[in-house]
Design an enzyme around this catalytic site. Sequence first.
Site: not given
Length: 134
Positions: A46-48
Amino acid sequence: MSFADFEAEWAAALDTEDRYRALIAFGETLPPMDPALKTSATKVPGCSANVWVYPLAEGGTLRFQADSDAAITKGIVAVIVALADGRTPQDVLTTDFEGAIARLGLRAHLSSNRTQGLPNMIARVREAATRLAA
């Protein structure tokens, strides 16, 4: 550099640019992470940007190796890790990560893309503490 040191530097920053520089510099204080530990199991979802967190148990305390391929995100994970590193699993489970982030006002200085992975970084650290506290 400890979290308290970073917090003082952050508070002394004159503007958003100074705060970005402080966050990037804090990320650079993370020890190099062994490339072999950068796996799908240690990658934070879920991290960019790509973020990896690897917990180690050392004499009743937790130690963390962490890294990111983006400088600002690396600073963010350094903040999370600094709040937990060297503490017992029980202490980590009672750490107010969200309160520390709010106290810094960190979310106000970051884009929504950069903050969307923040809860997942915290969850990864708490999961490790839960596993090791059992």
